[in-house]
Scaffold this motif. Structure first.
Motif, PDB file in Angstrom:
ATOM      1  N   MET A 108       0.841  -1.198   0.000  1.00 32.24           N
ATOM      2  CA  MET A 108       0.000   0.000   0.000  1.00 32.24           C
ATOM      3  C   MET A 108       0.878   1.250   0.000  1.00 32.24           C
ATOM      4  SD  MET A 108      -2.872   1.263  -0.421  1.00 32.24           S
ATOM      5  CE  MET A 108      -3.842  -0.242  -0.440  1.00 32.24           C
ATOM      6  N   THR A 109       1.500   1.486  -1.129  1.00 37.49           N
ATOM      7  CA  THR A 109       2.344   2.664  -1.311  1.00 37.49           C
ATOM      8  C   THR A 109       1.474   3.853  -1.695  1.00 37.49           C
ATOM      9  OG1 THR A 109       2.667   2.162  -3.647  1.00 37.49           O
ATOM     10  CG2 THR A 109       4.247   1.208  -2.091  1.00 37.49           C
ATOM     11  N   LEU A 110       2.074   5.033  -1.722  1.00 38.71           N
ATOM     12  CA  LEU A 110       1.341   6.217  -2.172  1.00 38.71           C
ATOM     13  C   LEU A 110       0.870   6.027  -3.608  1.00 38.71           C
ATOM     14  CD1 LEU A 110       0.303   9.107  -1.985  1.00 38.71           C
ATOM     15  CD2 LEU A 110       2.630   9.905  -2.479  1.00 38.71           C
ATOM     16  N   GLU A 111       1.704   5.420  -4.443  1.00 37.89           N
ATOM     17  CA  GLU A 111       1.328   5.203  -5.843  1.00 37.89           C
ATOM     18  C   GLU A 111       0.137   4.257  -5.938  1.00 37.89           C
ATOM     19  OE1 GLU A 111       4.419   4.992  -4.621  1.00 37.89           O
ATOM     20  OE2 GLU A 111       5.176   6.869  -5.485  1.00 37.89           O
ATOM     21  N   THR A 114      -2.957   6.092  -4.791  1.00 41.24           N
ATOM     22  CA  THR A 114      -3.400   7.037  -5.815  1.00 41.24           C
ATOM     23  C   THR A 114      -4.151   6.332  -6.929  1.00 41.24           C
ATOM     24  OG1 THR A 114      -1.523   8.510  -5.341  1.00 41.24           O
ATOM     25  CG2 THR A 114      -2.650   8.808  -7.450  1.00 41.24           C
ATOM     26  N   ARG A 115      -3.645   5.184  -7.362  1.00 42.36           N
ATOM     27  CA  ARG A 115      -4.328   4.424  -8.412  1.00 42.36           C
ATOM     28  C   ARG A 115      -5.709   3.988  -7.950  1.00 42.36           C
ATOM     29  NH1 ARG A 115       0.840   2.018  -9.067  1.00 42.36           N
ATOM     30  NH2 ARG A 115       0.148   0.182  -7.886  1.00 42.36           N
ATOM     31  N   GLU A 116      -5.801   3.551  -6.703  1.00 45.41           N
ATOM     32  CA  GLU A 116      -7.100   3.116  -6.169  1.00 45.41           C
ATOM     33  C   GLU A 116      -8.070   4.287  -6.108  1.00 45.41           C
ATOM     34  OE1 GLU A 116      -9.490   0.446  -3.190  1.00 45.41           O
ATOM     35  OE2 GLU A 116      -7.431  -0.004  -3.735  1.00 45.41           O
ATOM     36  N   VAL A 117      -7.594   5.428  -5.647  1.00 41.66           N
ATOM     37  CA  VAL A 117      -8.447   6.616  -5.533  1.00 41.66           C
ATOM     38  C   VAL A 117      -8.944   7.059  -6.898  1.00 41.66           C
ATOM     39  CG1 VAL A 117      -8.402   9.085  -5.010  1.00 41.66           C
ATOM     40  CG2 VAL A 117      -7.504   7.442  -3.356  1.00 41.66           C
ATOM     41  N   GLU A 118      -8.059   7.069  -7.884  1.00 47.91           N
ATOM     42  CA  GLU A 118      -8.438   7.498  -9.231  1.00 47.91           C
ATOM     43  C   GLU A 118      -9.556   6.626  -9.796  1.00 47.91           C
ATOM     44  OE1 GLU A 118      -4.392   9.497 -11.076  1.00 47.91           O
ATOM     45  OE2 GLU A 118      -4.601   7.313 -11.125  1.00 47.91           O
ATOM     46  N   ALA A 119      -9.471   5.322  -9.552  1.00 52.40           N
ATOM     47  CA  ALA A 119     -10.517   4.414 -10.035  1.00 52.40           C
ATOM     48  C   ALA A 119     -11.785   4.532  -9.205  1.00 52.40           C
ATOM     49  CB  ALA A 119     -10.004   2.972  -9.996  1.00 52.40           C
ATOM     50  N   ALA A 120     -11.622   4.723  -7.897  1.00 50.65           N
ATOM     51  CA  ALA A 120     -12.763   4.727  -6.982  1.00 50.65           C
ATOM     52  C   ALA A 120     -13.728   5.874  -7.231  1.00 50.65           C
ATOM     53  CB  ALA A 120     -12.274   4.774  -5.536  1.00 50.65           C
ATOM     54  N   GLY A 180      -0.932  13.187  -0.873  1.00 53.60           N
ATOM     55  CA  GLY A 180       0.218  12.733  -0.085  1.00 53.60           C
ATOM     56  C   GLY A 180       0.015  12.936   1.398  1.00 53.60           C
ATOM     57  N   ARG A 181      -0.683  14.009   1.751  1.00 53.63           N
ATOM     58  CA  ARG A 181      -0.918  14.283   3.171  1.00 53.63           C
ATOM     59  C   ARG A 181      -1.955  13.329   3.760  1.00 53.63           C
ATOM     60  NH1 ARG A 181      -3.558  19.783   4.680  1.00 53.63           N
ATOM     61  NH2 ARG A 181      -1.954  20.603   3.279  1.00 53.63           N
ATOM     62  N   ILE A 182      -3.036  13.069   3.000  1.00 48.98           N
ATOM     63  CA  ILE A 182      -4.040  12.143   3.527  1.00 48.98           C
ATOM     64  C   ILE A 182      -3.470  10.733   3.598  1.00 48.98           C
ATOM     65  CG2 ILE A 182      -5.224  11.407   1.413  1.00 48.98           C
ATOM     66  CD1 ILE A 182      -7.009  12.544   4.597  1.00 48.98           C
ATOM     67  N   TYR A 183      -2.574  10.411   2.667  1.00 50.56           N
ATOM     68  CA  TYR A 183      -1.903   9.106   2.711  1.00 50.56           C
ATOM     69  C   TYR A 183      -1.071   8.998   3.978  1.00 50.56           C
ATOM     70  CZ  TYR A 183       1.461   5.412   1.625  1.00 50.56           C
ATOM     71  OH  TYR A 183       2.254   4.289   1.692  1.00 50.56           O
ATOM     72  N   ALA A 184      -0.294  10.039   4.291  1.00 46.68           N
ATOM     73  CA  ALA A 184       0.516  10.036   5.514  1.00 46.68           C
ATOM     74  C   ALA A 184      -0.369   9.932   6.746  1.00 46.68           C
ATOM     75  CB  ALA A 184       1.360  11.310   5.575  1.00 46.68           C
ATOM     76  N   ALA A 185      -1.543  10.556   6.693  1.00 48.16           N
ATOM     77  CA  ALA A 185      -2.470  10.506   7.824  1.00 48.16           C
ATOM     78  C   ALA A 185      -3.057   9.113   8.007  1.00 48.16           C
ATOM     79  CB  ALA A 185      -3.593  11.524   7.620  1.00 48.16           C
ATOM     80  N   CYS A 186      -3.153   8.347   6.899  1.00 44.67           N
ATOM     81  CA  CYS A 186      -3.629   6.965   6.981  1.00 44.67           C
ATOM     82  C   CYS A 186      -2.516   6.003   7.395  1.00 44.67           C
ATOM     83  CB  CYS A 186      -4.210   6.529   5.640  1.00 44.67           C
ATOM     84  SG  CYS A 186      -5.762   7.320   5.171  1.00 44.67           S
TER      85      CYS A 186
END
Length: 229
Positions: A108-111, A114-120, A180-186
């Protein structure tokens, strides 16, 4: 009216049509003001209703027999929220699949996120519940810490994510921050579980035809019912 405060865009619900015509179309907020210290169960109710299955916070407590003290006194970890959500699905026999992702998983990297979010955000058949640290997400050390809210939108050009918050009176109904910030928060560790936070993904098992052949989207039914109350 759009106000920009410390890099986070706060958007008025009346202007929602100007924001997006994707996941935001199936997310309804004003009926889901968070009860005190109950963002986790609120997020579950919010997500099911967005998918077209009208759900209330009280109903989740009733169906799952979730002890109120476990929510109000100790809060709930991502795993506990997942278990509650799965129990609700099983007991109500809702045709929705569920998965949980802790962000300490190497894959579960940032990349990947991001791919999951773009599709979601372009798929009306799923809803993502994010569990994140509010101090990191809002860059505000005075905030409490863990929180649950829904993914609403993502703008690849600006790399900003839009959150549909379960506590609009405190954080506003929709707010943005860099992905990137919400990813760091997760990725932040929950001290109660000593694991990273992350997300819960709910997906309808039954496809909905939106091709204009008279089939009504479940979310539209849900929203019409809510508005008629």
């Amino acid at each position: 009216m759009i106000l920009c405060i410390k890099g986070d865009t706060k958007m008025d619900i009346d202007n929602i049509a100007q924001i997006s015509k994707r996941d935001l179309e199936i997310i309804q907020l004003h009926q889901f003001q968070q009860p005190i210290y109950c963002c986790n169960v609120t997020a579950i109710a919010y997500a099911f209703t967005a998918l077209g299955y009208l759900t209330t916070v009280d109903e989740i407590f009733y169906v799952t027999q979730l002890p109120i003290s476990s929510v109000l006194d100790d809060g709930m970890t991502l795993a506990e929220t997942y278990d509650t959500c799965r129990t609700y699905i099983e007991r109500k026999e809702i045709p929705v699949s569920i998965r949980v992702e802790h962000f300490d998983k190497p894959s579960m990297t940032l990349e990947a996120f991001t791919r999951e979010v773009e599709a979601a955000v372009c798929d009306e058949n799923d809803v993502h519940i994010l569990n994140f640290n509010t101090r990191i997400a809002h860059e505000n050390p005075s905030l409490e810490g863990g929180h649950f809210s829904l993914l609403a939108d993502y703008e690849p050009e600006t790399q900003e994510i839009t959150i549909a918050d379960t506590n609009p009176k405190r954080y506003t109904r929709f707010w943005k921050c860099p992905i990137g910030r919400i990813y760091a928060a997760c990725v932040d560790k929950d001290s109660s579980s000593n694991r990273s936070r992350g997300m819960i993904v709910l997906r309808r098992k039954e496809k909905v035809n939106l091709a204009g052949n008279g089939v009504v989207h479940p979310a539209e039914i849900a929203l019409n019912a809510l508005h008629s109350e």
